[in-house]
Design a protein around this motif. Structure first.
Motif, short mmCIF file in Angstrom:
data_model
loop_
_atom_site.label_atom_id
_atom_site.label_comp_id
_atom_site.label_asym_id
_atom_site.label_seq_id
_atom_site.Cartn_x
_atom_site.Cartn_y
_atom_site.Cartn_z
N ARG A 162 -1.29 -38.10 -7.64
CA ARG A 162 -1.81 -37.77 -6.31
C ARG A 162 -1.40 -36.36 -5.88
NH1 ARG A 162 -0.43 -43.38 -5.18
NH2 ARG A 162 -2.35 -44.58 -4.82
N GLN A 163 -0.19 -35.97 -6.25
CA GLN A 163 0.28 -34.63 -5.89
C GLN A 163 -0.56 -33.56 -6.59
OE1 GLN A 163 4.45 -34.05 -6.64
NE2 GLN A 163 4.44 -31.91 -6.00
N SER A 164 -0.82 -33.76 -7.87
CA SER A 164 -1.64 -32.79 -8.61
C SER A 164 -3.06 -32.75 -8.05
CB SER A 164 -1.70 -33.17 -10.10
OG SER A 164 -0.44 -33.10 -10.70
N LEU A 165 -3.61 -33.91 -7.75
CA LEU A 165 -4.97 -33.98 -7.24
C LEU A 165 -5.09 -33.34 -5.86
CD1 LEU A 165 -7.86 -34.86 -7.52
CD2 LEU A 165 -7.19 -37.19 -6.91
N ARG A 166 -4.10 -33.61 -5.02
CA ARG A 166 -4.13 -33.04 -3.66
C ARG A 166 -4.08 -31.52 -3.71
NH1 ARG A 166 -0.55 -36.02 -1.95
NH2 ARG A 166 -1.91 -37.65 -1.09
N SER A 167 -3.27 -30.99 -4.60
CA SER A 167 -3.18 -29.53 -4.75
C SER A 167 -4.50 -28.96 -5.23
CB SER A 167 -2.06 -29.19 -5.74
OG SER A 167 -2.04 -27.81 -6.02
N TRP A 168 -5.15 -29.65 -6.16
CA TRP A 168 -6.43 -29.18 -6.68
C TRP A 168 -7.52 -29.22 -5.61
CZ3 TRP A 168 -10.87 -32.34 -8.11
CH2 TRP A 168 -11.90 -31.60 -8.68
N HIS A 202 -4.63 -31.05 -15.60
CA HIS A 202 -3.43 -31.61 -14.98
C HIS A 202 -2.65 -32.50 -15.95
CE1 HIS A 202 -5.38 -30.97 -10.78
NE2 HIS A 202 -4.68 -29.93 -11.17
N LEU A 203 -3.35 -33.22 -16.83
CA LEU A 203 -2.65 -34.01 -17.84
C LEU A 203 -1.73 -33.12 -18.68
CD1 LEU A 203 -5.49 -36.36 -19.20
CD2 LEU A 203 -3.48 -37.07 -17.89
N ILE A 204 -2.25 -31.97 -19.10
CA ILE A 204 -1.49 -31.06 -19.95
C ILE A 204 -0.43 -30.31 -19.14
CG2 ILE A 204 -1.66 -29.02 -21.42
CD1 ILE A 204 -4.47 -30.05 -22.22
N GLU A 205 -0.81 -29.87 -17.95
CA GLU A 205 0.14 -29.14 -17.10
C GLU A 205 1.33 -30.02 -16.73
OE1 GLU A 205 -0.96 -28.17 -12.93
OE2 GLU A 205 -0.79 -26.08 -13.61
N ASP A 206 1.06 -31.28 -16.38
CA ASP A 206 2.15 -32.20 -16.04
C ASP A 206 3.06 -32.43 -17.24
OD1 ASP A 206 1.06 -32.38 -13.53
OD2 ASP A 206 0.20 -34.38 -13.80
N ALA A 207 2.46 -32.56 -18.43
CA ALA A 207 3.26 -32.78 -19.63
C ALA A 207 4.17 -31.59 -19.93
CB ALA A 207 2.34 -33.04 -20.82
#
Length: 468
Positions: A162-168, A202-207
């Motif tokens: 949710r944090q990644s999505l909200r930022s996007w 985001h999958l890759i950035e989070d990893a």
């Protein structure tokens, strides 16, 4: 001969000098039929939708891997109409039906993450391109059906998502295009491409953000979600149009009735992104120096290992040298460091196709992972579902009590759901036959040891939607 009352009730007749133990036999047949029916219907779904031009949604799933690497999802994303002044639009109460299949590889974590998050990204992508909607409200504008076998991510990973999505969403709304509709008023293709690309990023950035020498099990899950991969086919339907967004080798086929109403035709709606698709090969070659071409595609695979040429995750095919060196702290990536000269070599960006629905002839849509299409041709699949529709009003068959009749009845019960019927054709490996597989074929396949199942077939995910 003195027999107990229990034994006497089991002995029913004397035929040719042999006693028949019918109650034991009947119990065995019943248990065998019940078990087979349970295996093939555990993940069966049938929902009367009656929205977005869809009357009914049917689906089924049969695992091969453990845990299974295939997933599916069903929900709605925001549907909007243009304002008369142009630019933006008004969100309508009833959303647009959106569903899809996810075919994971090299593990299940990427497929699990994508199937659980993509509806959020599609909803947010629509809202971010509509000037009349507030940011960050994607969850209230999308719905999701809970389907048998759905996996839930941990609360910690969901919060990260949710944090990644909200930022996007915030950054996307600041640079939104003038409209979220296409020139003809349909769904803008940018909604799909931006959602796919953002989720993969985001999958890759989070990893990459959690790599350290002191990772916990949640961090490992995040990394594995980007190291493994997933092919994804998403379909959105409204009253007039079908839009497919495909990344990988899943497939959608339309079932169309002939003009005279006597036969069925398979209309492919998607292209498979693999080495058999010369356009895909050329797309990849055009992005890299000619000197790399012999290395990029080897034996029909990307770098000789990956079959699909578009996919979520699979970050080793996407990272540059500095990020691969960072990943080297926790994984052996020396092989990719040597090969990766001009990355990325892989993309999750979807190929988008659309088709206007002909209400007189377009009757249903079949969506499946390659576990289905490995053993069932598009034309046979359409004819099987067409036959399923044609026989809907036939009298209910009567079955006797013999072993053979009970087996026939069990297979007939499985055919009540179109998706299950197709799945059984795949398991029975009925490539060119519309006839239901035999009980023995279906029973033999579920007796195979779990560690051997993957050598016989892949996970199977099937969706069939019927148009109104």
């Amino acid at each position: 001969m003195g027999l107990s009352r229990h034994t006497r009730c089991l002995l029913v007749c004397h035929r040719d000098g042999r006693l028949t133990w019918s109650r034991n036999l009947s119990s065995r047949i019943y248990s065998e039929c019940k078990y087979l029916h349970k295996v093939y219907t555990t993940h069966e779904v049938a929902i009367d939708l009656n929205r977005s031009n869809i009357s009914r949604f049917e689906s089924n799933h049969l695992p091969s891997n453990s845990p299974t690497e295939d997933r599916r999802f069903l929900g709605t994303i925001p549907s909007h109409s243009r304002t008369t002044s142009g630019g933006g639009g008004i969100i309508q109460k009833e959303g647009r039906v959106c569903f899809g299949v996810v075919d994971g590889h090299a593990g299940h974590k990427c497929a699990q993450a994508v199937s659980g998050r993509l509806l959020d990204y599609l909803s947010a992508s629509t809202l971010a391109q509509c000037s009349n909607e507030a940011n960050g409200d994607w969850e209230s504008h999308r719905t999701r059906w809970d389907l048998p076998g759905d996996y839930q991510e941990s609360s910690l990973i969901r919060d990260r998502h949710r944090q990644s999505l909200r930022s996007w969403v915030t950054s996307s709304s600041e640079n939104k295009p003038s409209s979220a509709t296409s020139d003809d008023g349909g769904l803008d293709e940018r909604i799909f491409s931006s959602a796919f690309e953002a989720l993969d990023h985001h999958l890759i950035e989070d990893a990459m953000g959690v790599i350290s020498s002191s990772m916990n099990r949640y961090d490992v899950d995040v990394i594995e979600s980007a190291l493994s991969g997933a092919c994804v086919l998403t379909v959105a339907v409204d009253d007039e149009e079908v839009v497919c967004a495909n990344s990988g080798d899943c497939k959608a086929v339309l079932g169309q009735l002939s003009e005279d109403g006597h036969s069925w035709h398979a209309i492919p709606l998607t292209n498979e992104h693999n080495a058999e698709n010369s356009t895909e090969i050329q797309r990849i070659f055009d992005a890299h120096p000619e000197s790399e071409h012999p290395t990029i595609i080897q034996g029909g695979r990307l770098f000789g290992s990956l079959l699909p040429l578009r996919a979520f995750g699979d970050m080793l095919f996407k990272l540059d040298g500095s990020k691969l060196n960072k990943l080297k702290q926790v994984f052996d990536v020396r092989n990719f460091l040597a090969k990766s000269i001009t990355p990325p070599y892989l993309s999750a960006s979807p190929e988008i196709t659309r088709r206007q629905i002909d209400p007189k002839r377009d009757k249903f849509l079949i969506v499946g992972t390659d576990g289905l299409w490995d053993f069932v041709t598009s034309q046979v699949a359409v004819e099987v579902i067409g036959q399923h529709l044609d026989s809907a009003n036939d009298p209910k068959p009567q079955f006797g009590s013999t072993v053979e009749e009970q087996h026939h009845q069990t297979v007939h019960r499985l055919s009540a759901n179109g998706a299950t019927r197709l799945m059984c054709h795949a398991v029975g490996q009925c490539m060119n036959s519309k006839t239901l597989p035999l009980f023995g074929q279906l029973n033999d396949m579920i007796k195979i040891a779990p560690e051997e199942t993957r050598n016989n077939r892949d996970d199977i995910e099937v969706i069939v939607v019927y148009f109104r």
